[in-house]
Design a protein around this motif. Structure first.
Motif, PDB file in Angstrom:
ATOM      1  N   HIS A 152     -68.926 -26.669   9.374  1.00  0.00           N
ATOM      2  CA  HIS A 152     -69.286 -28.119   9.362  1.00  0.00           C
ATOM      3  C   HIS A 152     -70.621 -28.552  10.068  1.00  0.00           C
ATOM      4  O   HIS A 152     -70.943 -29.834  10.063  1.00  0.00           O
ATOM      5  CB  HIS A 152     -68.154 -29.031   9.937  1.00  0.00           C
ATOM      6  CG  HIS A 152     -67.061 -28.551   9.096  1.00  0.00           C
ATOM      7  ND1 HIS A 152     -66.654 -29.130   7.934  1.00  0.00           N
ATOM      8  CD2 HIS A 152     -65.668 -27.724   9.282  1.00  0.00           C
ATOM      9  CE1 HIS A 152     -65.648 -28.773   7.346  1.00  0.00           C
ATOM     10  NE2 HIS A 152     -65.126 -27.842   8.159  1.00  0.00           N
ATOM     11  N   GLY A 153     -71.282 -27.699  10.777  1.00  0.00           N
ATOM     12  CA  GLY A 153     -72.429 -28.189  11.794  1.00  0.00           C
ATOM     13  C   GLY A 153     -73.765 -27.796  11.357  1.00  0.00           C
ATOM     14  O   GLY A 153     -74.493 -28.489  11.716  1.00  0.00           O
ATOM     15  N   ARG A 177     -61.329 -26.632   5.910  1.00  0.00           N
ATOM     16  CA  ARG A 177     -60.727 -27.789   6.862  1.00  0.00           C
ATOM     17  C   ARG A 177     -61.355 -27.385   8.090  1.00  0.00           C
ATOM     18  O   ARG A 177     -61.742 -26.539   8.626  1.00  0.00           O
ATOM     19  CB  ARG A 177     -59.391 -27.844   6.814  1.00  0.00           C
ATOM     20  CG  ARG A 177     -58.837 -28.228   5.400  1.00  0.00           C
ATOM     21  CD  ARG A 177     -57.247 -28.317   5.551  1.00  0.00           C
ATOM     22  NE  ARG A 177     -56.896 -29.518   6.186  1.00  0.00           N
ATOM     23  CZ  ARG A 177     -56.393 -30.537   5.799  1.00  0.00           C
ATOM     24  NH1 ARG A 177     -55.877 -30.606   4.715  1.00  0.00           N
ATOM     25  NH2 ARG A 177     -56.102 -31.526   6.702  1.00  0.00           N
ATOM     26  N   LYS A 178     -61.658 -28.571   8.965  1.00  0.00           N
ATOM     27  CA  LYS A 178     -61.872 -28.536  10.288  1.00  0.00           C
ATOM     28  C   LYS A 178     -60.584 -28.772  11.149  1.00  0.00           C
ATOM     29  O   LYS A 178     -59.721 -29.444  11.044  1.00  0.00           O
ATOM     30  CB  LYS A 178     -62.721 -29.942  10.593  1.00  0.00           C
ATOM     31  CG  LYS A 178     -63.502 -29.712  12.165  1.00  0.00           C
ATOM     32  CD  LYS A 178     -64.101 -30.903  12.216  1.00  0.00           C
ATOM     33  CE  LYS A 178     -64.769 -30.963  13.696  1.00  0.00           C
ATOM     34  NZ  LYS A 178     -65.698 -32.039  13.791  1.00  0.00           N
ATOM     35  N   LEU A 179     -60.379 -27.585  11.766  1.00  0.00           N
ATOM     36  CA  LEU A 179     -58.937 -27.629  12.586  1.00  0.00           C
ATOM     37  C   LEU A 179     -58.931 -27.508  14.234  1.00  0.00           C
ATOM     38  O   LEU A 179     -59.762 -26.695  14.751  1.00  0.00           O
ATOM     39  CB  LEU A 179     -58.255 -26.302  12.245  1.00  0.00           C
ATOM     40  CG  LEU A 179     -58.008 -25.760  10.620  1.00  0.00           C
ATOM     41  CD1 LEU A 179     -57.428 -24.682  10.430  1.00  0.00           C
ATOM     42  CD2 LEU A 179     -57.056 -27.153  10.032  1.00  0.00           C
ATOM     43  N   GLY A 180     -58.227 -28.406  14.780  1.00  0.00           N
ATOM     44  CA  GLY A 180     -58.172 -28.532  16.110  1.00  0.00           C
ATOM     45  C   GLY A 180     -56.889 -27.672  16.469  1.00  0.00           C
ATOM     46  O   GLY A 180     -56.048 -27.353  15.505  1.00  0.00           O
ATOM     47  N   HIS A 181     -56.459 -27.713  17.660  1.00  0.00           N
ATOM     48  CA  HIS A 181     -55.139 -26.645  18.098  1.00  0.00           C
ATOM     49  C   HIS A 181     -53.962 -27.350  17.384  1.00  0.00           C
ATOM     50  O   HIS A 181     -52.937 -26.695  17.140  1.00  0.00           O
ATOM     51  CB  HIS A 181     -54.917 -26.510  19.449  1.00  0.00           C
ATOM     52  CG  HIS A 181     -54.712 -27.459  20.311  1.00  0.00           C
ATOM     53  ND1 HIS A 181     -55.647 -28.566  20.741  1.00  0.00           N
ATOM     54  CD2 HIS A 181     -53.329 -28.196  20.765  1.00  0.00           C
ATOM     55  CE1 HIS A 181     -55.099 -29.421  21.290  1.00  0.00           C
ATOM     56  NE2 HIS A 181     -53.772 -29.041  21.618  1.00  0.00           N
ATOM     57  N   ALA A 220     -48.625 -23.098   7.830  1.00  0.00           N
ATOM     58  CA  ALA A 220     -47.552 -23.150   6.911  1.00  0.00           C
ATOM     59  C   ALA A 220     -48.080 -23.515   5.593  1.00  0.00           C
ATOM     60  O   ALA A 220     -47.300 -23.046   4.561  1.00  0.00           O
ATOM     61  CB  ALA A 220     -46.542 -24.317   7.439  1.00  0.00           C
ATOM     62  N   ALA A 221     -49.089 -24.141   5.431  1.00  0.00           N
ATOM     63  CA  ALA A 221     -49.800 -24.520   4.220  1.00  0.00           C
ATOM     64  C   ALA A 221     -50.534 -23.439   3.313  1.00  0.00           C
ATOM     65  O   ALA A 221     -51.010 -23.504   2.472  1.00  0.00           O
ATOM     66  CB  ALA A 221     -50.507 -25.966   4.126  1.00  0.00           C
ATOM     67  N   GLY A 222     -50.688 -22.238   4.324  1.00  0.00           N
ATOM     68  CA  GLY A 222     -51.623 -21.322   3.737  1.00  0.00           C
ATOM     69  C   GLY A 222     -53.053 -21.855   3.625  1.00  0.00           C
ATOM     70  O   GLY A 222     -53.905 -21.022   2.624  1.00  0.00           O
ATOM     71  N   ALA A 223     -53.555 -22.630   4.440  1.00  0.00           N
ATOM     72  CA  ALA A 223     -54.903 -23.357   4.141  1.00  0.00           C
ATOM     73  C   ALA A 223     -55.652 -22.335   5.001  1.00  0.00           C
ATOM     74  O   ALA A 223     -55.790 -21.495   5.807  1.00  0.00           O
ATOM     75  CB  ALA A 223     -54.851 -24.644   4.798  1.00  0.00           C
TER      76      ALA A 223
END
Length: 302
Positions: free
Chosen positions: A29-30, A83-87, A95-98
């Motif tokens: 994303h950067g 996606r961009k994931l925080g903790h 759980a979503a398999g993302a």
């Protein structure tokens, strides 16, 4: 949560060889393609040239990974829908398999769970301007207050409220030291205009502090090593002040709020400094990665 360590990272941890965690948000994303993959490979190569093992962190198909191979790096850099994931997002994404790129907070959490003690990034999140109205504060701060990891960074992003962020870190009990400076760096700038109470001058001194953290048995929390971007590579302070003021005005006029504020402001700075802010950001990241590898080496020698 089943944490997957690459073979290279697992072997290094087991043999107590130096390992440096790297976030993946800057890849996904950067930076624009294909520069993002080039930078990702460059940063990993920098770690190796310093004698350490890189551990880029990401979540792929619901599996949190510490250490990526080239094919996995390419996925993070080029795959649409990363996606961009925080903790806080990690359980939902698993759980979503993302698949997602990890921010500072998610990278720090997963790296610490894997047994990686040193993490290099650009700038931390912090307390946002107008906090008294928005109550907007980065999740980085709370996570670092309860995670034993050493973070080498160029301070906090200069679009934030720097003095409020420093105060918040003090309240949370997160140790902060300037590396080779008694001034807190300002991400794009070598000096944010605010002092730090402690200065460390060598990787060995940083490693000594890390050992003291463990020896004292104090509550789990991070050590922030604030490493300024070299003055020759910083964004021109006058240009920074002018463009940031314009960016904040545009943000208010367009009604940008919440999580959209930071990417809006960062993108505005990149566009209105003709890429100079991005160049300063990358210069800071490169310097932080090299220093982190040297700290990890000093840590493992103790």
């Amino acid at each position: 949560m089943v944490l997957v360590l690459s073979e290279e990272v697992r072997e290094a941890i087991d043999a107590r060889r130096p390992v440096v965690a790297l976030e993946s948000t800057i890849i996904a994303h950067g930076l624009p393609r294909p520069r993002n993959l080039q930078v990702a490979l460059e940063l990993e190569d920098m770690v190796r040239r310093e004698g350490a093992v890189p551990a880029t962190v990401a979540l792929l198909d619901g599996r949190p990974r510490v250490g990526l191979d080239k094919e996995q790096l390419e996925r993070v850099a080029n795959e649409d829908g990363i996606r961009k994931l925080g903790h806080r997002d990690l359980p939902l994404a698993v759980a979503a398999g993302a698949s997602g790129a990890t921010t500072v907070s998610a990278t720090a959490q997963l790296a610490a769970l894997a047994g990686v003690r040193v993490f290099a990034t650009g700038g931390l999140g912090g307390v946002h301007r107008e906090w008294t109205v928005t109550q907007d504060e980065s999740a980085d701060l709370g996570l670092l207050a309860r995670t034993r990891i050493t973070v080498v960074c160029a301070g906090v992003k200069s679009i934030l409220d720097v003095p409020a962020t420093l105060q918040r870190l003090e309240t949370l009990g997160v140790a902060v030291a300037g590396y080779g400076t008694d001034r807190f760096p300002g991400f794009y700038l070598s000096d944010s205009g605010h002092p730090v109470d402690w200065t460390l001058d060598t990787p060995e001194q940083v490693a000594d502090v890390m050992r003291a953290q463990d020896g004292l048995g104090v509550p789990e929390s991070a050590l922030i090593v604030a490493h300024p971007v070299p003055e020759a590579d910083q964004l021109d302070p006058g240009l920074h002040a002018r463009v940031l003021a314009d960016a904040l005005r545009a943000c208010a006029e367009q009604g940008v709020t919440g999580q959209a504020v930071t990417p809006f402001l960062l993108d505005y700075l990149v566009r209105h400094t003709e890429g100079a802010s991005l160049s300063a950001n990358l210069a800071a990241v490169r310097g932080n990665v090299r220093l982190a590898a040297r700290i990890a080496t000093a840590w493992t020698r103790g």
